[in-house]
Motif scaffolding. Structure first.
Motif, PDB file in Angstrom:
ATOM      1  N   ASN A   5     -10.911  -1.696  23.777  1.00  0.00           N
ATOM      2  CA  ASN A   5     -11.970  -1.817  24.769  1.00  0.00           C
ATOM      3  C   ASN A   5     -11.813  -0.726  25.821  1.00  0.00           C
ATOM      4  O   ASN A   5     -10.742  -0.535  26.386  1.00  0.00           O
ATOM      5  CB  ASN A   5     -11.914  -3.204  25.416  1.00  0.00           C
ATOM      6  N   LYS A   6     -12.906   0.012  26.054  1.00  0.00           N
ATOM      7  CA  LYS A   6     -12.855   1.102  27.036  1.00  0.00           C
ATOM      8  C   LYS A   6     -13.813   0.728  28.163  1.00  0.00           C
ATOM      9  O   LYS A   6     -15.031   0.891  28.030  1.00  0.00           O
ATOM     10  CB  LYS A   6     -13.263   2.419  26.383  1.00  0.00           C
ATOM     11  N   PRO A   7     -13.275   0.228  29.277  1.00  0.00           N
ATOM     12  CA  PRO A   7     -14.140  -0.289  30.340  1.00  0.00           C
ATOM     13  C   PRO A   7     -15.084   0.757  30.914  1.00  0.00           C
ATOM     14  O   PRO A   7     -16.143   0.428  31.442  1.00  0.00           O
ATOM     15  CB  PRO A   7     -13.144  -0.760  31.417  1.00  0.00           C
ATOM     16  N   TRP A   8     -14.726   2.037  30.800  1.00  0.00           N
ATOM     17  CA  TRP A   8     -15.573   3.095  31.351  1.00  0.00           C
ATOM     18  C   TRP A   8     -16.705   3.488  30.409  1.00  0.00           C
ATOM     19  O   TRP A   8     -17.567   4.298  30.766  1.00  0.00           O
ATOM     20  CB  TRP A   8     -14.733   4.323  31.690  1.00  0.00           C
ATOM     21  N   ALA A   9     -16.727   2.888  29.214  1.00  0.00           N
ATOM     22  CA  ALA A   9     -17.728   3.289  28.214  1.00  0.00           C
ATOM     23  C   ALA A   9     -19.150   3.077  28.741  1.00  0.00           C
ATOM     24  O   ALA A   9     -20.019   3.943  28.580  1.00  0.00           O
ATOM     25  CB  ALA A   9     -17.523   2.503  26.918  1.00  0.00           C
ATOM     26  N   VAL A  64     -37.068  15.502  11.736  1.00  0.00           N
ATOM     27  CA  VAL A  64     -36.982  14.030  11.649  1.00  0.00           C
ATOM     28  C   VAL A  64     -36.316  13.530  12.935  1.00  0.00           C
ATOM     29  O   VAL A  64     -35.383  14.170  13.441  1.00  0.00           O
ATOM     30  CB  VAL A  64     -36.130  13.587  10.418  1.00  0.00           C
ATOM     31  N   ASN A  65     -36.816  12.414  13.472  1.00  0.00           N
ATOM     32  CA  ASN A  65     -36.188  11.785  14.639  1.00  0.00           C
ATOM     33  C   ASN A  65     -35.167  10.760  14.152  1.00  0.00           C
ATOM     34  O   ASN A  65     -35.445  10.008  13.211  1.00  0.00           O
ATOM     35  CB  ASN A  65     -37.241  11.049  15.477  1.00  0.00           C
ATOM     36  N   TYR A  66     -34.020  10.691  14.813  1.00  0.00           N
ATOM     37  CA  TYR A  66     -32.955   9.763  14.406  1.00  0.00           C
ATOM     38  C   TYR A  66     -32.509   8.896  15.583  1.00  0.00           C
ATOM     39  O   TYR A  66     -32.357   9.404  16.710  1.00  0.00           O
ATOM     40  CB  TYR A  66     -31.733  10.526  13.895  1.00  0.00           C
ATOM     41  N   ILE A  67     -32.263   7.627  15.298  1.00  0.00           N
ATOM     42  CA  ILE A  67     -31.661   6.751  16.310  1.00  0.00           C
ATOM     43  C   ILE A  67     -30.467   6.029  15.699  1.00  0.00           C
ATOM     44  O   ILE A  67     -30.580   5.376  14.649  1.00  0.00           O
ATOM     45  CB  ILE A  67     -32.676   5.717  16.869  1.00  0.00           C
ATOM     46  N   ALA A  68     -29.321   6.170  16.364  1.00  0.00           N
ATOM     47  CA  ALA A  68     -28.103   5.459  15.978  1.00  0.00           C
ATOM     48  C   ALA A  68     -28.102   4.105  16.681  1.00  0.00           C
ATOM     49  O   ALA A  68     -28.336   4.035  17.885  1.00  0.00           O
ATOM     50  CB  ALA A  68     -26.886   6.276  16.407  1.00  0.00           C
ATOM     51  N   ILE A  69     -27.839   3.035  15.909  1.00  0.00           N
ATOM     52  CA  ILE A  69     -27.761   1.685  16.467  1.00  0.00           C
ATOM     53  C   ILE A  69     -26.311   1.232  16.325  1.00  0.00           C
ATOM     54  O   ILE A  69     -25.813   1.088  15.196  1.00  0.00           O
ATOM     55  CB  ILE A  69     -28.657   0.699  15.674  1.00  0.00           C
ATOM     56  N   GLU A  70     -25.626   1.044  17.416  1.00  0.00           N
ATOM     57  CA  GLU A  70     -24.203   0.658  17.358  1.00  0.00           C
ATOM     58  C   GLU A  70     -23.925  -0.417  18.406  1.00  0.00           C
ATOM     59  O   GLU A  70     -24.176  -0.220  19.588  1.00  0.00           O
ATOM     60  CB  GLU A  70     -23.310   1.892  17.570  1.00  0.00           C
ATOM     61  N   LEU A  71     -23.390  -1.525  17.913  1.00  0.00           N
ATOM     62  CA  LEU A  71     -23.114  -2.688  18.749  1.00  0.00           C
ATOM     63  C   LEU A  71     -22.045  -2.429  19.811  1.00  0.00           C
ATOM     64  O   LEU A  71     -22.161  -2.865  20.953  1.00  0.00           O
ATOM     65  CB  LEU A  71     -22.643  -3.800  17.792  1.00  0.00           C
ATOM     66  N   SER A  72     -21.005  -1.722  19.435  1.00  0.00           N
ATOM     67  CA  SER A  72     -19.840  -1.574  20.314  1.00  0.00           C
ATOM     68  C   SER A  72     -19.959  -0.332  21.209  1.00  0.00           C
ATOM     69  O   SER A  72     -20.038   0.804  20.720  1.00  0.00           O
ATOM     70  CB  SER A  72     -18.569  -1.459  19.462  1.00  0.00           C
ATOM     71  N   GLU A  73     -19.924  -0.553  22.521  1.00  0.00           N
ATOM     72  CA  GLU A  73     -19.992   0.583  23.456  1.00  0.00           C
ATOM     73  C   GLU A  73     -18.761   1.468  23.326  1.00  0.00           C
ATOM     74  O   GLU A  73     -18.846   2.695  23.447  1.00  0.00           O
ATOM     75  CB  GLU A  73     -20.127   0.072  24.889  1.00  0.00           C
ATOM     76  N   SER A  74     -17.607   0.832  23.095  1.00  0.00           N
ATOM     77  CA  SER A  74     -16.351   1.605  23.009  1.00  0.00           C
ATOM     78  C   SER A  74     -16.355   2.553  21.811  1.00  0.00           C
ATOM     79  O   SER A  74     -15.698   3.598  21.838  1.00  0.00           O
ATOM     80  CB  SER A  74     -15.153   0.658  22.917  1.00  0.00           C
ATOM     81  N   ILE A  75     -17.091   2.179  20.753  1.00  0.00           N
ATOM     82  CA  ILE A  75     -17.217   3.063  19.579  1.00  0.00           C
ATOM     83  C   ILE A  75     -18.350   4.071  19.806  1.00  0.00           C
ATOM     84  O   ILE A  75     -18.235   5.257  19.488  1.00  0.00           O
ATOM     85  CB  ILE A  75     -17.473   2.219  18.307  1.00  0.00           C
ATOM     86  N   LYS A  92     -30.927  10.041  19.152  1.00  0.00           N
ATOM     87  CA  LYS A  92     -30.690   9.144  20.297  1.00  0.00           C
ATOM     88  C   LYS A  92     -29.745   8.035  19.835  1.00  0.00           C
ATOM     89  O   LYS A  92     -29.514   7.847  18.634  1.00  0.00           O
ATOM     90  CB  LYS A  92     -31.994   8.513  20.806  1.00  0.00           C
ATOM     91  N   LEU A  93     -29.289   7.271  20.815  1.00  0.00           N
ATOM     92  CA  LEU A  93     -28.293   6.226  20.542  1.00  0.00           C
ATOM     93  C   LEU A  93     -28.662   4.965  21.312  1.00  0.00           C
ATOM     94  O   LEU A  93     -28.975   5.036  22.505  1.00  0.00           O
ATOM     95  CB  LEU A  93     -26.925   6.760  21.014  1.00  0.00           C
ATOM     96  N   LEU A  94     -28.607   3.816  20.627  1.00  0.00           N
ATOM     97  CA  LEU A  94     -28.819   2.531  21.306  1.00  0.00           C
ATOM     98  C   LEU A  94     -27.620   1.634  21.065  1.00  0.00           C
ATOM     99  O   LEU A  94     -27.229   1.418  19.904  1.00  0.00           O
ATOM    100  CB  LEU A  94     -30.080   1.835  20.767  1.00  0.00           C
ATOM    101  N   THR A  95     -27.039   1.108  22.139  1.00  0.00           N
ATOM    102  CA  THR A  95     -25.906   0.185  21.974  1.00  0.00           C
ATOM    103  C   THR A  95     -26.462  -1.240  22.031  1.00  0.00           C
ATOM    104  O   THR A  95     -26.357  -1.928  23.044  1.00  0.00           O
ATOM    105  CB  THR A  95     -24.826   0.414  23.048  1.00  0.00           C
TER     106      THR A  95
END
Ligand code: SAM
Length: 213
Positions: A5-9, A64-75, A92-95
């Motif tokens: 866990n990275k609290p500053w993420a 092409v437009n790309y969006i990364a979907i990632e649950l973990s902020e630390s990752i 782009k990126l969505l957590t």
């Protein structure tokens, strides 16, 4: 994938709204025009981890437009750092949890879903967490167009077999399958972090493409 866990993420992600748009739900139905400023196809990767695949794909396919979907902020911060270094406008990126995809994208707004090396959740009681479980296939259907596609790869034979059954039971059409991607004639493969790790250990990579009908 586990990350310390990275609290500053959270602060790091918030400091880069050009890659991590705030309040994703507010862009529902307007991602292409408002966020990317074009009407190119939009491809998302669900469970994008450290973002190598999606950033490399975005570099290779500027139209092409790309969006990364990632649950973990630390990752996700590793994916963000890759995007900052790449300095390109089409990624782009969505957590967020994939469970809220329907709140973030309009029907037909996403042109393709990538699932790469999804967590296998091998215990039967955890089936509902697998990203190829029926509940998720329902979700992808709500954001894809009528004949939208899912492209899936994994090193995990159990998850691959389960997913083929899940796709088939759902009525998805199998349009491509390889039981050994790296020794197949498939062109343009972009490796993910997990793919690099497992293939270097000698494991075969399984890949398929399926289409809603
Ligand atoms: N795709 C990357 C790769 O191939 O290197 C990462 C694979 S890793 C095994 C799976 C990733 O999916 C993890 O980073 C995890 O946090 C993410 N994930 C799992 N369930 C998710 C969900 N419901 N919504 C968004 N991300 C999810």
């Amino acid at each position: 994938m586990r990350a310390r866990n990275k609290p500053w993420a959270e602060d790091h992600l918030k400091a880069h709204p050009q890659y991590v748009p705030a309040e994703p739900e507010s862009h529902k139905g307007k991602w292409k025009a408002d966020v990317f400023g074009n009407h190119n196809e939009l491809h998302i990767e669900v469970g994008s981890g450290k973002g190598r695949f999606i950033t490399e794909m975005a570099k290779m396919h500027p139209d092409v437009n790309y969006i990364a979907i990632e649950l973990s902020e630390s990752i996700a911060i590793s994916a963000l750092d890759r995007m900052i270094e790449a300095d390109i406008p089409n990624v782009k990126l969505l957590t967020i949890n994939a469970e809220i995809l329907g709140d973030v994208f309009e029907r037909g707004e996403v042109d393709r879903v990538y699932l790469n090396f999804s967590d296998p959740w091998p215990k039967t009681r955890h089936e509902k967490r697998r990203l190829t479980f029926k509940k998720f296939l329902d979700l992808y259907k709500t954001v894809l167009p009528e004949n939208g596609e899912i492209h899936f790869k994994t090193d995990n034979r159990g998850l691959f077999e389960y997913s083929l059954q899940s796709f088939s039971a759902y009525g998805l059409l199998l349009t491509y399958v390889s039981l050994d991607l790296h020794n197949s004639d498939f062109e343009g493969n972009v490796m993910t972090e997990y793919e690099e790790k497992f293939s270097s250990m000698g494991q075969s990579i399984y890949r398929c493409e399926v289409r809603y009908q």
